[in-house]
Design an enzyme around this catalytic site. Structure first.
Site, mmCIF file in Angstrom:
data_model
loop_
_atom_site.group_PDB
_atom_site.id
_atom_site.type_symbol
_atom_site.label_atom_id
_atom_site.label_comp_id
_atom_site.label_asym_id
_atom_site.label_seq_id
_atom_site.Cartn_x
_atom_site.Cartn_y
_atom_site.Cartn_z
ATOM 1 N N SER A 172 0.831 -1.201 0.000
ATOM 2 C CA SER A 172 0.000 0.000 0.000
ATOM 3 C C SER A 172 0.865 1.250 0.000
ATOM 4 C CB SER A 172 -0.869 0.003 1.254
ATOM 5 O OG SER A 172 -1.518 1.242 1.395
ATOM 6 N N LYS A 183 2.038 -3.744 6.398
ATOM 7 C CA LYS A 183 2.384 -3.875 4.970
ATOM 8 C C LYS A 183 3.896 -3.718 4.784
ATOM 9 C CE LYS A 183 -1.630 -4.712 3.270
ATOM 10 N NZ LYS A 183 -1.913 -5.963 2.560
ATOM 11 N N TYR A 189 -1.827 -0.620 10.429
ATOM 12 C CA TYR A 189 -2.091 -1.234 9.118
ATOM 13 C C TYR A 189 -0.899 -1.027 8.171
ATOM 14 C CZ TYR A 189 -3.646 -1.350 4.295
ATOM 15 O OH TYR A 189 -3.711 -1.590 2.955
HETATM 16 C C1 UD1 Z 1 -6.685 5.238 2.575
HETATM 17 C C2 UD1 Z 1 -5.999 4.549 3.700
HETATM 18 C C3 UD1 Z 1 -4.623 4.175 3.299
HETATM 19 C C4 UD1 Z 1 -4.615 3.417 1.987
HETATM 20 C C5 UD1 Z 1 -5.256 4.284 0.947
HETATM 21 C C6 UD1 Z 1 -5.245 3.627 -0.386
HETATM 22 C C7 UD1 Z 1 -6.994 5.666 5.666
HETATM 23 C C8 UD1 Z 1 -6.772 6.643 6.763
HETATM 24 N N1 UD1 Z 1 -5.962 5.463 4.830
HETATM 25 O O1 UD1 Z 1 -6.087 6.467 2.399
HETATM 26 O O2 UD1 Z 1 -4.068 3.383 4.290
HETATM 27 O O3 UD1 Z 1 -3.319 3.140 1.590
HETATM 28 O O4 UD1 Z 1 -6.567 4.533 1.367
HETATM 29 O O5 UD1 Z 1 -6.068 2.507 -0.348
HETATM 30 O O6 UD1 Z 1 -8.047 5.086 5.553
HETATM 31 N N2 UD1 Z 1 -12.604 11.593 2.952
HETATM 32 C C9 UD1 Z 1 -13.623 12.434 3.340
HETATM 33 N N3 UD1 Z 1 -14.718 11.887 3.949
HETATM 34 C C10 UD1 Z 1 -14.841 10.542 4.197
HETATM 35 C C11 UD1 Z 1 -13.794 9.675 3.783
HETATM 36 C C12 UD1 Z 1 -12.681 10.244 3.170
HETATM 37 O O7 UD1 Z 1 -13.549 13.643 3.157
HETATM 38 O O8 UD1 Z 1 -15.859 10.120 4.770
HETATM 39 C C13 UD1 Z 1 -11.424 12.157 2.274
HETATM 40 C C14 UD1 Z 1 -10.116 11.966 3.006
HETATM 41 O O9 UD1 Z 1 -9.870 13.013 3.904
HETATM 42 C C15 UD1 Z 1 -9.126 11.913 1.843
HETATM 43 C C16 UD1 Z 1 -9.938 11.275 0.705
HETATM 44 O O10 UD1 Z 1 -11.300 11.472 1.048
HETATM 45 O O11 UD1 Z 1 -8.757 13.210 1.445
HETATM 46 C C17 UD1 Z 1 -9.682 9.782 0.547
HETATM 47 O O12 UD1 Z 1 -9.866 9.140 1.798
HETATM 48 P P1 UD1 Z 1 -9.825 7.565 1.967
HETATM 49 O O13 UD1 Z 1 -10.673 6.918 0.946
HETATM 50 O O14 UD1 Z 1 -10.116 7.256 3.405
HETATM 51 O O15 UD1 Z 1 -8.335 7.190 1.590
HETATM 52 P P2 UD1 Z 1 -6.946 7.756 2.188
HETATM 53 O O16 UD1 Z 1 -7.138 8.409 3.483
HETATM 54 O O17 UD1 Z 1 -6.266 8.501 1.094
#
Ligand code: UD1
Length: 329
Positions: free
Chosen positions: A116, A144, A140
């Site tokens: 990841s 990895k 997590y």
């Molecule tokens: C997630 C994982 C990371 C993994 C990556 C790729 C977390 C903290 N990290 O990263 O370990 O390697 O996916 O698979 O889960 N967001 C919102 N509202 C929400 C959910 C997300 O605004 O309800 C935003 C987040 O702040 C971010 C983006 O959407 O900017 C993507 O979030 P998310 O899908 O959780 O992925 P990552 O945090 O990038």
């Protein structure tokens, strides 16, 4: 020449199993079905069992003449890994180490690992290149990175050649909508956006709108699950050609912000996505996207689909399988 795929009934695993079979590969899946779905296999051969079952794995590898392994099976919730770290160390590290031990004992020489981009933590440089130091910021991510290290040492000591694929933000579903993501077990943005658009949850919380990005919301490199599957097929081809171990990014090299994802989903679905702005989520970097040039050079792989296809396929999948596998159309 069989490929053993652990976690092949899961989200990225099932897309990869399908593509391997389409490419004419002999495949056997090992999955506990704790998180996976048998329907997602589309008829591929399944052995229900644990990666930590040494005897089962060696027997399976010997009986089925397994020459390569693709290892997906793992827990993947960052939040849960912080509240229940032993579950993650035990399964993702302990289970994976036993699996690697067993497959090496059975004579397997090639291994592809589902890693990841989380191993980079908040990256020191954008776009993210593979030479950045690993800086895991969750249990997590640490699990990895630990398995990447195990694979490096087992390469050194036992000759196992491996490709560690560092995924950026996996999303989307198959283009014919037969397989997709189980949104009941994920906290990632795209499935949550789809759920909100379909009225299956309350408004999406946009975590932070004061980041130094185009519109103030977090920017990420969303990569289509079909492109990820293709990356695994190409990683096997790479190992088959006798090349040395490699760790590389699988990303598109382009970022989308949360508000761009919402706007595009609204356009595709014809529905507004209910959302509210909330404070930043702890530990979230502003911008993360890959430099995917190493995968292009070494594996001959580049992402073919962008955010529009990701959201189109996710929308079609979720709106026709409203409660996941076994429901909907
Ligand atoms: C997630 C994982 C990371 C993994 C990556 C790729 C977390 C903290 N990290 O990263 O370990 O390697 O996916 O698979 O889960 N967001 C919102 N509202 C929400 C959910 C997300 O605004 O309800 C935003 C987040 O702040 C971010 C983006 O959407 O900017 C993507 O979030 P998310 O899908 O959780 O992925 P990552 O945090 O990038």
């Amino acid at each position: 020449m069989t490929v053993l795929v652990t976690g092949g009934a899961g989200y990225i695993g099932s897309h990869t199993v399908r593509m391997l079979r389409d490419a004419g590969r002999e495949v056997v899946v090992l999955d506990s079905l704790e998180m996976g779905h048998e329907e997602a296999l589309l008829g591929a051969e399944l052995v229900v069992g644990e990666i930590a079952d040494f005897d089962l794995v060696t027997k399976l590898c010997r009986e089925r003449r397994v020459t390569s392994v693709i290892h997906f099976a793992a827990y993947k919730s960052v939040g849960e890994s912080m509240t229940d770290p032993f579950r993650y160390f035990s399964n993702n590290v302990g289970g994976s180490t036993t699996l690697i031990d067993a497959v090496v004992a059975a004579g397997v020489e090639q291994f592809v690992f589902s890693s990841s981009a989380a191993i980079y933590g908040s990256p020191a440089r954008i776009p993210v290149t593979e030479d950045l130091d690993a800086h895991p910021e969750s249990v997590y991510a640490e699990t990895k990175w630990m398995i990447e290290r195990v694979l490096s040492w087992i390469g050194e000591t036992r000759g196992l050649r491996s490709v560690c694929l560092r995924y950026f933000n996996a999303a989307g579903a198959s283009f014919d909508s037969r397989i997709g993501e189980d949104w009941s077990v994920t906290t990632n943005l795209v499935p949550i956006v789809m759920k909100a658009a379909l009225g299956r949850r309350g408004p999406l919380e946009v975590f932070g709108n004061d980041y130094p990005t185009r519109d103030g919301t977090g920017e990420r490199d969303y990569i289509h699950v079909v492109d990820l599957a293709d990356g695994h097929v190409k990683a096997l081809d790479y190992l088959d050609s006798g090349k040395p171990s490699l760790a590389c990014n699988l990303g598109t090299g382009r970022g989308s912000t949360v508000l761009e994802v919402l706007a595009e989903t609204a356009r595709i679905s014809g529905r507004e996505v209910p959302h509210v702005f909330s404070p930043r989520r702890a530990g979230d970097p502003a911008i993360v996207f890959a430099d995917p040039s190493l995968a292009a050079r070494e594996l001959g792989w580049t992402a073919r689909h962008g955010i529009v296809e990701i959201l189109q396929t996710a929308w079609t999948w979720h709106s026709t399988h409203i409660d996941g596998y076994g429901t909907g159309r």
